[in-house]
Design a protein around this motif. Structure first.
Motif, PDB file in Angstrom:
ATOM      1  N   VAL A 175       0.850  -1.189   0.000  1.00  0.00           N
ATOM      2  CA  VAL A 175       0.000   0.000   0.000  1.00  0.00           C
ATOM      3  C   VAL A 175       0.890   1.245   0.000  1.00  0.00           C
ATOM      4  O   VAL A 175       1.732   1.403   0.884  1.00  0.00           O
ATOM      5  CB  VAL A 175      -0.923   0.023   1.232  1.00  0.00           C
ATOM      6  N   PRO A 176       0.727   2.136  -0.988  1.00  0.00           N
ATOM      7  CA  PRO A 176       1.568   3.344  -1.055  1.00  0.00           C
ATOM      8  C   PRO A 176       1.341   4.258   0.155  1.00  0.00           C
ATOM      9  O   PRO A 176       0.279   4.227   0.784  1.00  0.00           O
ATOM     10  CB  PRO A 176       1.097   4.028  -2.345  1.00  0.00           C
TER      11      PRO A 176
ATOM     12  N   GLU B 210      -8.480  -1.312  -5.705  1.00  0.00           N
ATOM     13  CA  GLU B 210      -7.951  -0.434  -6.759  1.00  0.00           C
ATOM     14  C   GLU B 210      -6.456  -0.659  -6.969  1.00  0.00           C
ATOM     15  O   GLU B 210      -5.929  -0.422  -8.058  1.00  0.00           O
ATOM     16  CB  GLU B 210      -8.222   1.028  -6.397  1.00  0.00           C
ATOM     17  N   LEU B 211      -5.772  -1.127  -5.903  1.00  0.00           N
ATOM     18  CA  LEU B 211      -4.338  -1.394  -5.993  1.00  0.00           C
ATOM     19  C   LEU B 211      -4.045  -2.823  -6.436  1.00  0.00           C
ATOM     20  O   LEU B 211      -2.891  -3.154  -6.735  1.00  0.00           O
ATOM     21  CB  LEU B 211      -3.677  -1.152  -4.629  1.00  0.00           C
ATOM     22  N   ASN B 212      -5.076  -3.645  -6.455  1.00  0.00           N
ATOM     23  CA  ASN B 212      -4.916  -5.071  -6.746  1.00  0.00           C
ATOM     24  C   ASN B 212      -4.728  -5.287  -8.252  1.00  0.00           C
ATOM     25  O   ASN B 212      -5.583  -4.907  -9.054  1.00  0.00           O
ATOM     26  CB  ASN B 212      -6.146  -5.840  -6.242  1.00  0.00           C
TER      27      ASN B 212
ATOM     28  N   ASP C  38      -2.250  -9.432  -1.001  1.00  0.00           N
ATOM     29  CA  ASP C  38      -1.659  -9.596   0.332  1.00  0.00           C
ATOM     30  C   ASP C  38      -2.251  -8.590   1.319  1.00  0.00           C
ATOM     31  O   ASP C  38      -2.548  -8.936   2.470  1.00  0.00           O
ATOM     32  CB  ASP C  38      -0.140  -9.410   0.259  1.00  0.00           C
ATOM     33  N   ALA C  39      -2.410  -7.352   0.870  1.00  0.00           N
ATOM     34  CA  ALA C  39      -2.939  -6.306   1.751  1.00  0.00           C
ATOM     35  C   ALA C  39      -4.369  -6.629   2.182  1.00  0.00           C
ATOM     36  O   ALA C  39      -4.743  -6.436   3.348  1.00  0.00           O
ATOM     37  CB  ALA C  39      -2.886  -4.947   1.050  1.00  0.00           C
TER      38      ALA C  39
ATOM     39  N   ILE D 186     -16.315  -6.929  -3.583  1.00  0.00           N
ATOM     40  CA  ILE D 186     -15.355  -6.547  -4.641  1.00  0.00           C
ATOM     41  C   ILE D 186     -15.180  -7.662  -5.674  1.00  0.00           C
ATOM     42  O   ILE D 186     -14.258  -7.631  -6.486  1.00  0.00           O
ATOM     43  CB  ILE D 186     -13.987  -6.190  -4.024  1.00  0.00           C
ATOM     44  N   ASN D 187     -16.059  -8.670  -5.614  1.00  0.00           N
ATOM     45  CA  ASN D 187     -16.071  -9.768  -6.602  1.00  0.00           C
ATOM     46  C   ASN D 187     -14.764 -10.552  -6.671  1.00  0.00           C
ATOM     47  O   ASN D 187     -14.347 -10.991  -7.750  1.00  0.00           O
ATOM     48  CB  ASN D 187     -16.395  -9.229  -8.003  1.00  0.00           C
ATOM     49  N   VAL D 188     -14.107 -10.743  -5.538  1.00  0.00           N
ATOM     50  CA  VAL D 188     -12.899 -11.560  -5.496  1.00  0.00           C
ATOM     51  C   VAL D 188     -13.307 -13.027  -5.433  1.00  0.00           C
ATOM     52  O   VAL D 188     -14.065 -13.439  -4.552  1.00  0.00           O
ATOM     53  CB  VAL D 188     -12.019 -11.191  -4.277  1.00  0.00           C
ATOM     54  N   LYS D 189     -12.822 -13.832  -6.363  1.00  0.00           N
ATOM     55  CA  LYS D 189     -13.175 -15.250  -6.427  1.00  0.00           C
ATOM     56  C   LYS D 189     -12.182 -16.127  -5.651  1.00  0.00           C
ATOM     57  O   LYS D 189     -12.568 -17.085  -4.993  1.00  0.00           O
ATOM     58  CB  LYS D 189     -13.202 -15.708  -7.898  1.00  0.00           C
TER      59      LYS D 189
END
Length: 479
Positions: free
Chosen positions: A153-154, A191-193, A201-202, A448-451
């Motif tokens: 993460v920035p 958005e960072l993925n 990881d975050a 966020i629709n992560v499978k």
């Protein structure tokens, strides 16, 4: 993938067990699994009136409503005989959870609609924090620590402020505020993925820390204990804090080792020491209070903190009203925009929550969970584990699946064994020491629709197990 297979395993094994029980005669009907409601009596048999004992037949004849209830016992459900249209229906036992169709209805009415309302309000506030510049300032202050925990993460990224608000809300027992902040954090991290279908990881670190459930003021637990007339409703507060803190540290270490986090970072060590010192200082202050003082403090701290967050957001937005004008909007219009985004998020996660809740309903009503729970309790009792502990294990076992179900077991344990018994207190510590794992994964990744959740589920279940052992150790130490 892991969550999907686990969901299928729960559903298919529960259905198979229901069919097996029906055709082997262990259950008389399957209607309760589809249409029954929690705590309803379960139909176990139907007979003609000449097939029941004479004393029951005579009692039914004398009863004005042609109904007789026998076997009144504080530990066992009543057996009810109901005479109607020439037959006697026999009911015994209580349904563990709502059936499939009532669960679909209650998920929408009792879970999603209130959640959408919370999301709309708090997402509206978060939009004000963004447009006013408050979230940016908060992110800058906390970046030195968060960039060590979340290396991908920035610095000064907006997700830092959302995660901070989520942790703070959890810390104060503000579940209604924690979820909107957490969902906003997951969306920001997405958005960072770089791989949108796969948890980053975050996101895994954040969700595992969130699910560990570090809580300073277990307000609801204290309230339930007070309702059951505990001598000191707040006496489990310190064990709850210690247990949830152990769970949080365990989650951080497990995920951190997997992600090769630098644990020797000075800023990270300083942040951890500061957190421990703050908890210790607050506990020292609370322990100096009498019972009335503790109850007053614990019942008001969370509420005052939430009011303070709302007041700060509104005042800061008013002071920086020029920033809203520069974006061609107003404070109120910005709030409405954020609230609308919250509403859309709530609608989006509904199918994920529904699928998980129905599977859990099937699992509990099938009787499979009860068999597994009893089997584990029997195994523990045979290796010398105290009965006071085994009596509270159903709370710990159901907690990852259903907050409402485990809460019911907790209240039942307090009613049955007394809230000041070891079983009653341990049940309360189990209830507040971790999150509802499967619900959390379904809601947060569903938004966020992560499978592919990678190792999130396994880590969270391991942390749940660590919390169980920690709760037993801490409860034994204190009580």
């Amino acid at each position: 993938m892991v969550l999907s297979r686990f969901w299928l395993a729960i559903f298919i094994s529960s259905i198979a067990f229901v069919v097996f029980s029906f055709f082997t005669g262990n259950s008389y009907t399957t209607d309760f699994i589809l249409n029954g409601q929690k705590d309803d009596a379960i139909l176990i048999s139907e007979k003609y009136i000449n097939q029941v004992p004479a004393f029951i037949k005579d009692s039914i004849a004398k009863a004005p409503e042609k109904t007789m209830v026998i076997n009144r016992d504080t530990l066992n459900a009543d057996t009810t005989y109901v005479y109607k249209s020439g037959t006697i229906k026999i009911f015994s036992g209580k349904q563990k959870a709502d059936g499939l169709l009532p669960t679909c209805k209650s998920t929408l009415l009792d879970t999603i609609i209130p959640l959408i309302a919370y999301l709309a309000f708090f997402c509206g506030l978060m939009q004000l924090l963004i447009d006013s510049g408050a979230s940016e300032k908060l992110a800058k202050k906390l970046s030195p620590v968060f960039t060590k925990i979340f290396p991908s993460v920035p610095k000064n990224h907006e997700s830092i402020s959302y995660m901070t608000l989520n942790f703070a809300a959890n810390f104060l027992g503000l579940d209604s505020a924690a979820t909107p902040f957490g969902l906003k954090a997951m969306q920001s991290l997405q958005e960072l993925n770089t791989d949108k279908d796969k948890a980053s990881d975050a996101q895994i670190m954040f969700l595992c820390l969130h699910a560990a459930g570090l809580t300073l003021i277990p307000t609801s637990i204290i309230g339930y204990r007070a309702a059951e007339h505990a001598a000191n409703p707040a006496d489990v507060m310190l064990p709850c804090i210690i247990t949830s803190f152990i769970g949080t540290i365990a989650a951080f270490l497990i995920v951190g080792i997997r992600q090769r986090i630098n644990f020797k970072s000075a800023s990270l060590v300083l942040a951890l020491i500061t957190l421990i010192a703050a908890i210790a200082g607050l506990l020292f202050y609370i322990n100096r209070l009498d019972i009335i003082g503790k109850n007053f403090f614990t019942s008001n701290l969370s509420g005052l903190m939430l009011i303070s967050i709302i007041a700060f957001t509104l005042i800061f937005s008013f002071v920086n009203e020029k920033k809203f004008a520069a974006k061609d909007t107003t404070v109120f219009d910005a709030f409405v925009t954020g609230a609308n985004n919250g509403l859309q998020t709530g609608v989006k996660i509904f199918p994920y929550v529904l699928g998980m809740m129905v599977a859990i309903s099937f699992f509990r009503n099938s009787g499979l969970f009860e068999i597994i729970s009893n089997g584990i309790s029997f195994m523990f009792s045979n290796i010398g584990v105290s009965k006071d502990i085994t009596n509270s294990l159903p709370v710990a076992m159901l907690r990852p699946f259903s907050s409402g179900g485990s809460r019911g077991f907790m209240i039942d344990a307090m009613k049955t064994f007394h809230p000041d018994s070891f079983t009653g207190r341990l049940s309360c510590i189990f209830q507040c020491s971790a999150e509802t794992t499967f619900y959390v994964i379904a809601v947060y990744f569903g938004s966020i629709n992560v499978k592919n959740t990678r190792y999130t589920l396994g880590t969270m279940l391991l942390v749940d197990l660590i919390c169980v052992f920690a709760a037993i150790f801490v409860a034994s130490w204190f009580f």
